[in-house]
Design a protein around this motif. Structure first.
Motif, PDB file in Angstrom:
ATOM      1  N   GLY A  88       0.778  -1.229   0.000  1.00  0.00           N
ATOM      2  CA  GLY A  88       0.000   0.000   0.000  1.00  0.00           C
ATOM      3  C   GLY A  88       0.808   1.277   0.000  1.00  0.00           C
ATOM      4  N   VAL A  89       2.131   1.169  -0.053  1.00  0.00           N
ATOM      5  CA  VAL A  89       2.980   2.363  -0.102  1.00  0.00           C
ATOM      6  C   VAL A  89       2.948   2.949  -1.513  1.00  0.00           C
ATOM      7  CG1 VAL A  89       5.345   3.228   0.097  1.00  0.00           C
ATOM      8  CG2 VAL A  89       4.473   1.552   1.753  1.00  0.00           C
ATOM      9  N   LYS A  90       2.618   4.223  -1.649  1.00  0.00           N
ATOM     10  CA  LYS A  90       2.434   4.835  -2.967  1.00  0.00           C
ATOM     11  C   LYS A  90       3.418   5.955  -3.274  1.00  0.00           C
ATOM     12  CE  LYS A  90      -0.929   2.054  -3.689  1.00  0.00           C
ATOM     13  NZ  LYS A  90      -0.641   0.849  -4.519  1.00  0.00           N
ATOM     14  N   TRP A  91       4.223   6.379  -2.296  1.00  0.00           N
ATOM     15  CA  TRP A  91       5.216   7.423  -2.562  1.00  0.00           C
ATOM     16  C   TRP A  91       6.451   7.171  -1.707  1.00  0.00           C
ATOM     17  CZ3 TRP A  91       6.569  10.819   1.460  1.00  0.00           C
ATOM     18  CH2 TRP A  91       5.698  10.847   2.549  1.00  0.00           C
ATOM     19  N   ASN A 112      15.077   5.158  -8.708  1.00  0.00           N
ATOM     20  CA  ASN A 112      14.468   4.613  -9.925  1.00  0.00           C
ATOM     21  C   ASN A 112      13.607   3.398  -9.637  1.00  0.00           C
ATOM     22  OD1 ASN A 112      15.834   6.566 -11.441  1.00  0.00           O
ATOM     23  ND2 ASN A 112      17.613   5.247 -11.722  1.00  0.00           N
ATOM     24  N   GLY A 113      13.992   2.615  -8.635  1.00  0.00           N
ATOM     25  CA  GLY A 113      13.220   1.422  -8.303  1.00  0.00           C
ATOM     26  C   GLY A 113      11.824   1.747  -7.820  1.00  0.00           C
ATOM     27  N   SER A 114      11.705   2.786  -7.003  1.00  0.00           N
ATOM     28  CA  SER A 114      10.379   3.190  -6.536  1.00  0.00           C
ATOM     29  C   SER A 114       9.532   3.686  -7.701  1.00  0.00           C
ATOM     30  CB  SER A 114      10.513   4.269  -5.456  1.00  0.00           C
ATOM     31  OG  SER A 114      11.287   5.361  -5.907  1.00  0.00           O
ATOM     32  N   TYR A 115      10.142   4.451  -8.571  1.00  0.00           N
ATOM     33  CA  TYR A 115       9.456   4.968  -9.767  1.00  0.00           C
ATOM     34  C   TYR A 115       8.972   3.834 -10.657  1.00  0.00           C
ATOM     35  CZ  TYR A 115       8.982   7.769 -14.096  1.00  0.00           C
ATOM     36  OH  TYR A 115       8.528   8.372 -15.242  1.00  0.00           O
ATOM     37  N   ASN A 116       9.815   2.824 -10.829  1.00  0.00           N
ATOM     38  CA  ASN A 116       9.504   1.733 -11.758  1.00  0.00           C
ATOM     39  C   ASN A 116       8.357   0.848 -11.304  1.00  0.00           C
ATOM     40  OD1 ASN A 116      11.489   2.557 -13.554  1.00  0.00           O
ATOM     41  ND2 ASN A 116      13.059   1.208 -12.708  1.00  0.00           N
ATOM     42  N   VAL A 117       8.082   0.792  -9.987  1.00  0.00           N
ATOM     43  CA  VAL A 117       6.926   0.005  -9.537  1.00  0.00           C
ATOM     44  C   VAL A 117       5.657   0.843  -9.511  1.00  0.00           C
ATOM     45  CG1 VAL A 117       8.334  -1.597  -8.175  1.00  0.00           C
ATOM     46  CG2 VAL A 117       7.332   0.438  -7.061  1.00  0.00           C
ATOM     47  N   GLY A 118       5.773   2.145  -9.814  1.00  0.00           N
ATOM     48  CA  GLY A 118       4.589   2.985  -9.896  1.00  0.00           C
ATOM     49  C   GLY A 118       4.482   4.079  -8.856  1.00  0.00           C
ATOM     50  N   MET A 119       5.456   4.152  -7.964  1.00  0.00           N
ATOM     51  CA  MET A 119       5.386   5.167  -6.912  1.00  0.00           C
ATOM     52  C   MET A 119       5.734   6.557  -7.441  1.00  0.00           C
ATOM     53  SD  MET A 119       7.132   3.365  -3.598  1.00  0.00           S
ATOM     54  CE  MET A 119       6.682   1.680  -3.112  1.00  0.00           C
ATOM     55  N   ILE A 120       5.211   7.558  -6.749  1.00  0.00           N
ATOM     56  CA  ILE A 120       5.641   8.938  -6.943  1.00  0.00           C
ATOM     57  C   ILE A 120       6.807   9.147  -5.987  1.00  0.00           C
ATOM     58  CG2 ILE A 120       4.927  11.349  -6.823  1.00  0.00           C
ATOM     59  CD1 ILE A 120       2.041  10.363  -7.217  1.00  0.00           C
ATOM     60  N   ARG A 121       7.915   9.645  -6.505  1.00  0.00           N
ATOM     61  CA  ARG A 121       9.116   9.666  -5.677  1.00  0.00           C
ATOM     62  C   ARG A 121       9.848  10.996  -5.743  1.00  0.00           C
ATOM     63  NH1 ARG A 121      11.250  10.605 -10.438  1.00  0.00           N
ATOM     64  NH2 ARG A 121      12.755   9.177 -11.369  1.00  0.00           N
ATOM     65  N   GLY A 122      10.726  11.185  -4.739  1.00  0.00           N
ATOM     66  CA  GLY A 122      11.526  12.398  -4.680  1.00  0.00           C
ATOM     67  C   GLY A 122      12.824  12.114  -3.958  1.00  0.00           C
ATOM     68  N   ALA A 123      13.650  13.145  -3.798  1.00  0.00           N
ATOM     69  CA  ALA A 123      14.954  13.015  -3.154  1.00  0.00           C
ATOM     70  C   ALA A 123      15.069  14.003  -2.006  1.00  0.00           C
ATOM     71  CB  ALA A 123      16.067  13.266  -4.165  1.00  0.00           C
ATOM     72  N   TYR A 124      15.898  13.632  -1.007  1.00  0.00           N
ATOM     73  CA  TYR A 124      16.128  14.555   0.103  1.00  0.00           C
ATOM     74  C   TYR A 124      17.610  14.768   0.354  1.00  0.00           C
ATOM     75  CZ  TYR A 124      16.996  10.983   3.864  1.00  0.00           C
ATOM     76  OH  TYR A 124      17.506   9.991   4.668  1.00  0.00           O
ATOM     77  N   LYS A 153       5.456  12.256 -11.685  1.00  0.00           N
ATOM     78  CA  LYS A 153       5.833  11.235 -10.700  1.00  0.00           C
ATOM     79  C   LYS A 153       7.065  11.635  -9.883  1.00  0.00           C
ATOM     80  CE  LYS A 153       5.387   6.876 -11.616  1.00  0.00           C
ATOM     81  NZ  LYS A 153       5.535   5.528 -12.211  1.00  0.00           N
ATOM     82  N   THR A 154       7.450  12.914  -9.993  1.00  0.00           N
ATOM     83  CA  THR A 154       8.625  13.383  -9.250  1.00  0.00           C
ATOM     84  C   THR A 154       8.228  14.498  -8.299  1.00  0.00           C
ATOM     85  OG1 THR A 154      10.076  12.825 -11.100  1.00  0.00           O
ATOM     86  CG2 THR A 154      10.954  14.316  -9.432  1.00  0.00           C
ATOM     87  N   LEU A 155       8.464  14.279  -7.020  1.00  0.00           N
ATOM     88  CA  LEU A 155       8.140  15.253  -5.982  1.00  0.00           C
ATOM     89  C   LEU A 155       9.273  16.271  -5.829  1.00  0.00           C
ATOM     90  CD1 LEU A 155       6.764  12.600  -3.505  1.00  0.00           C
ATOM     91  CD2 LEU A 155       5.399  14.482  -4.434  1.00  0.00           C
ATOM     92  N   PRO A 156       8.974  17.458  -5.328  1.00  0.00           N
ATOM     93  CA  PRO A 156      10.046  18.447  -5.109  1.00  0.00           C
ATOM     94  C   PRO A 156      11.027  17.961  -4.051  1.00  0.00           C
ATOM     95  CG  PRO A 156       8.004  19.172  -4.091  1.00  0.00           C
ATOM     96  CD  PRO A 156       7.660  17.980  -4.913  1.00  0.00           C
ATOM     97  N   GLY A 157      12.246  18.466  -4.122  1.00  0.00           N
ATOM     98  CA  GLY A 157      13.279  18.071  -3.178  1.00  0.00           C
ATOM     99  C   GLY A 157      12.949  18.466  -1.750  1.00  0.00           C
ATOM    100  N   VAL A 158      13.589  17.761  -0.815  1.00  0.00           N
ATOM    101  CA  VAL A 158      13.369  17.994   0.615  1.00  0.00           C
ATOM    102  C   VAL A 158      14.661  18.447   1.273  1.00  0.00           C
ATOM    103  CG1 VAL A 158      12.840  16.895   2.835  1.00  0.00           C
ATOM    104  CG2 VAL A 158      11.470  16.355   0.822  1.00  0.00           C
TER     105      VAL A 158
END
Length: 272
Positions: A88-91, A112-124, A153-158
């Protein structure tokens, strides 16, 4: 006279033995003390929360209006993204950089792995305000994985700004110089990417080290850290949180988070 000399010699011998024992005891204690300071680059999001704020041990109940997420770092290695997705993790957010001296060796697999399974992802970015300027660290972050693209599918940086694991909690800065450092980072990140960075912090650290400054709330989303059944009191200026790190002991990977909204709100943040 001979008795006096004998007593004096005995006192001297005891003094020398005592000094040697003290030195030996210090030598034994020194490695243990040094071992409590982690290696540079090993800092992770929320690593100071348990030590400074503790945990109530009562995770929040499931809420359909919130969306489950995780944050990961290099020490977790190759992450089982399909397992997290199926739970159930989506991001997800991945540590990209720390200071100007560290990049995550597992960043590609995690980001990239999180992105490839369908998640919306970002970097901190784990901030170390005592090593280089805010602008310098923002540029380093953007140049090593912290950029942004309008792909949905890319969140702003943290900006991960919290307790210093290597020394004084506030990195030797006053509240005003800390606010200036953060401003420098945020302005540079915005100039480089066109996005306002998310601020990750804990209320107790923010109060101690920025004087509970409220001037970022109008532009920068808040990611609050608190391991309890609710996020508690928020830092000044923010009337609501965007994300909440609620535990460091969740399933598959430890750090689990709630996005304060359904999945379409996560997508909205990604789209800017």
């Amino acid at each position: 006279m001979s008795v006096h000399r004998s007593g004096t010699a005995r006192v001297r011998r005891l003094t020398v033995v005592g000094a040697l024992l003290a030195a030996f005891s210090f030598a034994l204690a020194a490695p243990s003390s040094a071992a409590t300071t982690p290696a540079r680059g090993s800092a992770t999001m929320g690593m100071g929360v348990l030590a400074h704020d503790g945990s109530s041990g009562t995770p929040p109940t499931s809420d359909a209006t919130q969306t489950e997420g995780v944050d990961v770092a290099g020490y977790q290695g190759n992450v089982a993204w399909s397992t997290l997705w199926n739970s159930g993790v989506k991001w997800a957010y991945t540590k990209a950089t720390e200071g100007t001296y560290y990049t995550n060796p597992y960043f590609a697999q995690q980001y990239n792995g999180s992105y490839n399974v369908g998640m919306i992802r970002g970097a901190y970015h784990f901030a170390t305000p005592d090593t280089t300027s805010g602008a310098t660290q923002a540029n380093y972050f953007v140049d090593h994985g912290g950029g942004w693209s309008r792909d949905g599918k890319t969140l702003p940086g943290v900006l991960d700004i919290e307790w210093n694991p290597y020394g004084a909690a506030c990195y030797g800065k006053t509240a005003s110089t800390m606010v200036s450092w953060i401003t420098d980072f945020l302005n540079t990140y915005k100039a480089r990417t066109g996005r306002d960075a998310v601020i990750y912090t804990a209320t107790s650290w923010w109060t101690q080290c920025t004087g509970n400054y409220g001037g970022f709330a109008s532009k920068n989303p808040l990611w609050i850290a608190r391991y309890a059944s609710d996020p508690g009191t928020l830092p000044a200026g923010w009337s609501y949180y965007t994300m909440w790190q609620y535990t460091s002991s969740g399933p598959t990977v430890g750090d689990h988070d709630k996005f304060n909204g359904a999945l379409d709100r996560v997508q909205a943040l990604a789209n800017g």
